[in-house]
Design an enzyme around this catalytic site. Structure first.
Site, PDB file in Angstrom:
ATOM      1  N   GLY A  48       0.753  -1.247   0.000  1.00 46.29           N
ATOM      2  CA  GLY A  48       0.000   0.000   0.000  1.00 46.29           C
ATOM      3  C   GLY A  48       0.782   1.295   0.000  1.00 46.29           C
ATOM      4  N   GLU A 103       3.783   4.265   6.067  1.00 52.04           N
ATOM      5  CA  GLU A 103       2.552   3.481   5.898  1.00 52.04           C
ATOM      6  C   GLU A 103       1.541   4.240   5.048  1.00 52.04           C
ATOM      7  OE1 GLU A 103       1.070   0.823   6.039  1.00 52.04           O
ATOM      8  OE2 GLU A 103       1.314  -0.319   7.875  1.00 52.04           O
ATOM      9  N   ASP A 104       0.710   3.494   4.348  1.00 52.25           N
ATOM     10  CA  ASP A 104      -0.400   4.122   3.628  1.00 52.25           C
ATOM     11  C   ASP A 104      -1.505   4.521   4.599  1.00 52.25           C
ATOM     12  OD1 ASP A 104      -0.905   1.451   4.204  1.00 52.25           O
ATOM     13  OD2 ASP A 104      -1.815   0.978   2.276  1.00 52.25           O
ATOM     14  N   ASP A 107      -5.039   1.470  10.516  1.00 56.57           N
ATOM     15  CA  ASP A 107      -6.443   1.153  10.769  1.00 56.57           C
ATOM     16  C   ASP A 107      -6.554   0.651  12.217  1.00 56.57           C
ATOM     17  OD1 ASP A 107      -9.157   0.635   9.927  1.00 56.57           O
ATOM     18  OD2 ASP A 107      -8.645  -1.437   9.549  1.00 56.57           O
ATOM     19  N   LYS A 135      -7.021   6.197  10.942  1.00 59.03           N
ATOM     20  CA  LYS A 135      -8.433   6.096  11.359  1.00 59.03           C
ATOM     21  C   LYS A 135      -8.451   6.021  12.887  1.00 59.03           C
ATOM     22  CE  LYS A 135     -10.019   3.308   7.390  1.00 59.03           C
ATOM     23  NZ  LYS A 135     -10.417   1.930   6.997  1.00 59.03           N
ATOM     24  N   PHE A 157     -13.961   2.477   4.711  1.00 64.74           N
ATOM     25  CA  PHE A 157     -12.980   1.850   3.840  1.00 64.74           C
ATOM     26  C   PHE A 157     -12.613   2.785   2.675  1.00 64.74           C
ATOM     27  CE2 PHE A 157     -11.342  -1.041   0.637  1.00 64.74           C
ATOM     28  CZ  PHE A 157     -10.446  -1.753   1.402  1.00 64.74           C
ATOM     29  N   VAL A 158     -11.324   2.896   2.397  1.00 65.29           N
ATOM     30  CA  VAL A 158     -10.857   3.756   1.303  1.00 65.29           C
ATOM     31  C   VAL A 158      -9.982   2.958   0.327  1.00 65.29           C
ATOM     32  CG1 VAL A 158     -10.929   5.897   2.646  1.00 65.29           C
ATOM     33  CG2 VAL A 158      -8.852   4.517   2.675  1.00 65.29           C
ATOM     34  N   ASP A 164      -5.825  -0.770  -1.861  1.00 63.97           N
ATOM     35  CA  ASP A 164      -6.640  -1.617  -2.740  1.00 63.97           C
ATOM     36  C   ASP A 164      -7.940  -2.087  -2.106  1.00 63.97           C
ATOM     37  OD1 ASP A 164      -5.242  -3.444  -0.879  1.00 63.97           O
ATOM     38  OD2 ASP A 164      -6.200  -5.002  -2.089  1.00 63.97           O
ATOM     39  N   ARG A 170      -5.241   0.266  -6.754  1.00 62.04           N
ATOM     40  CA  ARG A 170      -3.964   0.842  -6.295  1.00 62.04           C
ATOM     41  C   ARG A 170      -3.474   1.937  -7.247  1.00 62.04           C
ATOM     42  NH1 ARG A 170      -2.193  -2.332  -2.059  1.00 62.04           N
ATOM     43  NH2 ARG A 170      -2.539  -4.565  -2.224  1.00 62.04           N
TER      44      ARG A 170
HETATM   45  P1  IMP Z   1      -4.144  -2.346  10.429  1.00 62.26           P
HETATM   46  O1  IMP Z   1      -3.215  -3.456  10.815  1.00 62.26           O
HETATM   47  O2  IMP Z   1      -5.565  -2.682  10.791  1.00 62.26           O
HETATM   48  O3  IMP Z   1      -3.726  -1.018  10.997  1.00 62.26           O
HETATM   49  O4  IMP Z   1      -4.152  -2.213   8.846  1.00 62.26           O
HETATM   50  C1  IMP Z   1      -3.157  -2.776   8.105  1.00 62.26           C
HETATM   51  C2  IMP Z   1      -3.212  -2.556   6.632  1.00 62.26           C
HETATM   52  O5  IMP Z   1      -4.510  -2.826   6.134  1.00 62.26           O
HETATM   53  C3  IMP Z   1      -2.910  -1.143   6.170  1.00 62.26           C
HETATM   54  O6  IMP Z   1      -1.541  -0.886   6.110  1.00 62.26           O
HETATM   55  C4  IMP Z   1      -3.527  -1.178   4.788  1.00 62.26           C
HETATM   56  O7  IMP Z   1      -2.632  -1.740   3.865  1.00 62.26           O
HETATM   57  C5  IMP Z   1      -4.741  -2.051   5.000  1.00 62.26           C
HETATM   58  N1  IMP Z   1      -5.935  -1.210   5.211  1.00 62.26           N
HETATM   59  C6  IMP Z   1      -6.475  -0.804   6.375  1.00 62.26           C
HETATM   60  N2  IMP Z   1      -7.559  -0.032   6.176  1.00 62.26           N
HETATM   61  C7  IMP Z   1      -7.696   0.051   4.830  1.00 62.26           C
HETATM   62  C8  IMP Z   1      -8.622   0.755   3.962  1.00 62.26           C
HETATM   63  O8  IMP Z   1      -9.556   1.471   4.387  1.00 62.26           O
HETATM   64  N3  IMP Z   1      -8.407   0.586   2.637  1.00 62.26           N
HETATM   65  C9  IMP Z   1      -7.415  -0.165   2.109  1.00 62.26           C
HETATM   66  N4  IMP Z   1      -6.525  -0.811   2.868  1.00 62.26           N
HETATM   67  C10 IMP Z   1      -6.664  -0.695   4.213  1.00 62.26           C
HETATM   68 MG    MG Z   2      -0.231  -0.852   4.492  1.00 66.52          MG
END
Ligand code: IMP
Ligand code: MG
Length: 179
Positions: A48, A103-104, A107, A135, A157-158, A164, A170
């Site tokens: 991402g 990081e992108d 979440d 978020k 969700f984005v 993606d 992407r």
């Molecule tokens: P986390 O571990 O829940 O913080 O999220 C991990 C990964 O999930 C992020 O680095 C993103 O690559 C992906 N992700 C989380 N939320 C989204 C979203 O809204 N859209 C797309 N990818 C997401």
């Molecule tokens: Mg990521």
């Protein structure tokens, strides 16, 4: 601007590319100041982060190194699985270095928590996180290392700009939100 269809969902524009560009420039400017006289290692989290990393690094004027790791945890839907697996490509020497994780989106924070623990084992001089999106309402763990945040967004969700939905989207230059 037109909606975008990806697999079984429709997405509408949320953050236009010009806004992303301008905010990324501000973050880079701050990093250039904070790390002057240092040579940070930027570690992007694939897949991402590739677009954000490119845009950010483009505006970094201090000496730096750039590397990527890949963590497999996210299984292609709109919810994070929460099961963080292994890190691939983790062969960079970061002991004693100033690390900036790129990081992108953060979440739940589970991915980052896992990566940070692994990075800390290697005894870097410092670690911080630059994320394009955060978020706050989805965060399940406090991560004090999150220093540079492009945009705080609601728990929706984005996609786009590297992110993606079912591996699609992407390539989109704007960030979109599910309709
Ligand atoms: P986390 O571990 O829940 O913080 O999220 C991990 C990964 O999930 C992020 O680095 C993103 O690559 C992906 N992700 C989380 N939320 C989204 C979203 O809204 N859209 C797309 N990818 C997401
Ligand atoms: Mg990521």
């Amino acid at each position: 601007m037109k909606n975008v269809n990806l697999s079984d969902k429709v997405f509408k524009i949320f953050i236009p590319s010009l806004e992303i560009k301008s905010r990324t420039g501000q973050l880079a400017k701050q990093i250039n100041l904070d790390y002057q006289n240092k040579t940070p290692v930027f570690v992007g989290v694939l897949n991402g982060s590739f677009m954000f990393m490119a845009a950010l690094i483009n505006q970094i004027t201090i000496n730096c190194e750039v590397s990527f790791v890949k963590i497999s945890s996210y299984k292609g839907g709109t919810k994070t699985s929460g099961i963080v697996q292994e890190i691939l490509g983790f062969d960079i020497n970061i002991t004693g270095r100033d690390v900036v994780i790129v990081e992108d989106i953060v979440d739940t924070g589970k991915t980052l928590e896992f990566l940070l623990a692994k990075i800390m084992e290697l005894k870097p001089a410092s670690v911080c996180v630059a994320t394009l999106l955060l978020k706050p309402d989805a965060l399940q763990t406090q991560i004090p290392q999150i220093t540079y945040v492009g945009f705080e967004i609601e728990n929706h969700f984005v996609v786009g700009y590297g992110m993606d939905y079912k591996n699609l989207g992407r390539n989109l230059k704007h960030i979109y939100q599910v309709c």
